[in-house]
Design an enzyme around this catalytic site. Structure first.
Site, mmCIF file in Angstrom:
data_model
loop_
_atom_site.group_PDB
_atom_site.id
_atom_site.type_symbol
_atom_site.label_atom_id
_atom_site.label_comp_id
_atom_site.label_asym_id
_atom_site.label_seq_id
_atom_site.Cartn_x
_atom_site.Cartn_y
_atom_site.Cartn_z
ATOM 1 N N CYS A 86 -82.749 102.526 11.196
ATOM 2 C CA CYS A 86 -81.843 103.536 10.622
ATOM 3 C C CYS A 86 -82.208 103.816 9.155
ATOM 4 O O CYS A 86 -83.241 104.404 8.889
ATOM 5 C CB CYS A 86 -80.395 103.090 10.797
ATOM 6 S SG CYS A 86 -79.211 104.428 10.546
ATOM 7 N N HIS A 203 -79.796 101.309 16.526
ATOM 8 C CA HIS A 203 -79.618 99.957 15.995
ATOM 9 C C HIS A 203 -79.763 98.899 17.091
ATOM 10 O O HIS A 203 -78.774 98.573 17.751
ATOM 11 C CB HIS A 203 -78.212 99.827 15.397
ATOM 12 C CG HIS A 203 -78.028 100.556 14.101
ATOM 13 N ND1 HIS A 203 -78.184 99.928 12.887
ATOM 14 C CD2 HIS A 203 -77.697 101.839 13.830
ATOM 15 C CE1 HIS A 203 -77.942 100.804 11.914
ATOM 16 N NE2 HIS A 203 -77.660 101.975 12.459
ATOM 17 N N GLU A 205 -79.918 95.766 16.766
ATOM 18 C CA GLU A 205 -79.088 94.585 16.468
ATOM 19 C C GLU A 205 -77.650 94.780 16.930
ATOM 20 O O GLU A 205 -76.907 93.813 17.074
ATOM 21 C CB GLU A 205 -79.149 94.256 14.963
ATOM 22 C CG GLU A 205 -78.228 95.071 14.060
ATOM 23 C CD GLU A 205 -78.761 96.472 13.745
ATOM 24 O OE1 GLU A 205 -79.762 96.891 14.355
ATOM 25 O OE2 GLU A 205 -78.138 97.140 12.886
#
Lengths: 228, 81
Positions: A86, A203, A205
């Protein structure tokens, strides 16, 4: 594999990213302060999501001049593994480690929602554990993710197979409707020509545990870990 | 010396914010508006440098930091000697 997550003023996904590497993937991970000149002997540098320097001027435009970025560039030039997520992707573009630039999303909205990605190239160090054309559900959260590159650059990126992920619909088709932010060729993530630097707007994660609704982001981390 | 730098998108780059402003102006009845390009203005107050140095430094700063040459272009002028 030892991961280093760079922290800028305004980073806000650094803790989640450290958690994903440490707790979910069981790997050593440290945070790296942007003002230092020390990569702490990591095997992989991660530029996390957030709003470095408040996104002032352009997303990533100020962060790219942080002292540690010189070390990150040298690390990448030597073939070190670098992942930008990002805002981290935006920093890599501003730094010139990846080609192109980001424009504001086509409908001028901040988009925060899961998207479907298609793995375009499964031979990169970031995707080798995912079969080509596998669909991944990973969330995005950005205002400036509308990928742009001049026509000749875009052609090179495509010809060299540098596109890692594209925005697609549930059936895996890269339609204009699935192209949430207006990126050229539905590009959601790309690697450099050498294949050791990946930038992606979604993302991983935030999609690393079943509790979060998707574990699809793990395959990227597993791929990276498997290269060491 | 004060200089003003105008940064805007290159003509080849779509400017979604400019498009939205154009649509708003059309909605308000300003049919004469053919296109809108949105940009940024920077005013730099420079001290202790000559005109020749400004000629060198301003484009350097604009090209390196203020504008992203992949998507943007810039013009600049001296507004106060």
């Amino acid at each position: 594999m030892k991961f280093g997550v760079v922290v800028f003023p305004g980073s806000n996904c650094d803790a989640d990213t450290l958690y994903a590497f440490r707790e979910v993937m069981g790997q050593p991970a440290v945070s790296l302060w942007h003002k230092d000149h020390d990569l702490a002997g990591v095997d992989c540098v991660v530029l996390p999501g957030g709003f470095s320097y408040g996104d002032y001027l352009r997303s990533g435009a100020i962060a790219r001049f942080s002292p540690l970025m010189r070390d990150v560039r040298e690390f990448a030039d030597k073939g070190g593994l670098v992942l930008g997520i990002c805002n981290g992707f935006q920093v890599l573009l501003e730094l010139g480690l990846l080609p192109g630039a980001m424009l504001r999303n086509k409908h001028l909205k901040f988009l925060c929602r899961p998207v479907t990605l298609r793995v375009e190239n499964d031979r990169t160090r970031f995707t080798r554990r995912a079969r080509k054309e596998r669909l991944l559900s990973i969330p995005i959260a950005h205002f400036d993710g509308n990928y742009y590159a001049p026509p000749e650059t875009l052609r090179e990126i495509e010809d060299r197979g540098q596109v890692a992920f594209r925005y697609v619909d549930a059936d895996g088709r890269a339609t204009p409707e699935a192209n949430v932010n207006g990126s050229l060729n539905n590009i959601a993530g790309l690697v450099n020509a050498r294949g050791n630097v990946l930038g992606m707007m979604p993302h991983p994660e935030r999609a690393a545990e079943r509790l979060l609704g998707s574990e699809d982001g793990r395959v990227i981390f597993e791929s990276m870990i498997s290269t060491l | 010396m004060k200089v003003r730098i105008l940064v805007s998108f290159k003509d080849s780059v779509l400017d979604p914010q400019g498009q939205t402003v154009k649509n708003a102006l059309h909605t308000l009845g300003y049919a004469a508006v053919k296109d809108v390009r949105q940009g940024k203005v920077f005013e730099l107050d420079l001290a202790g440098i000559s005109r020749a140095e400004a000629d060198r430094l301003v484009p350097e700063m604009a090209g390196k930091v203020l504008a992203n040459p992949i998507i943007e272009k810039f013009t600049w002028q001296i507004v106060e000697e």
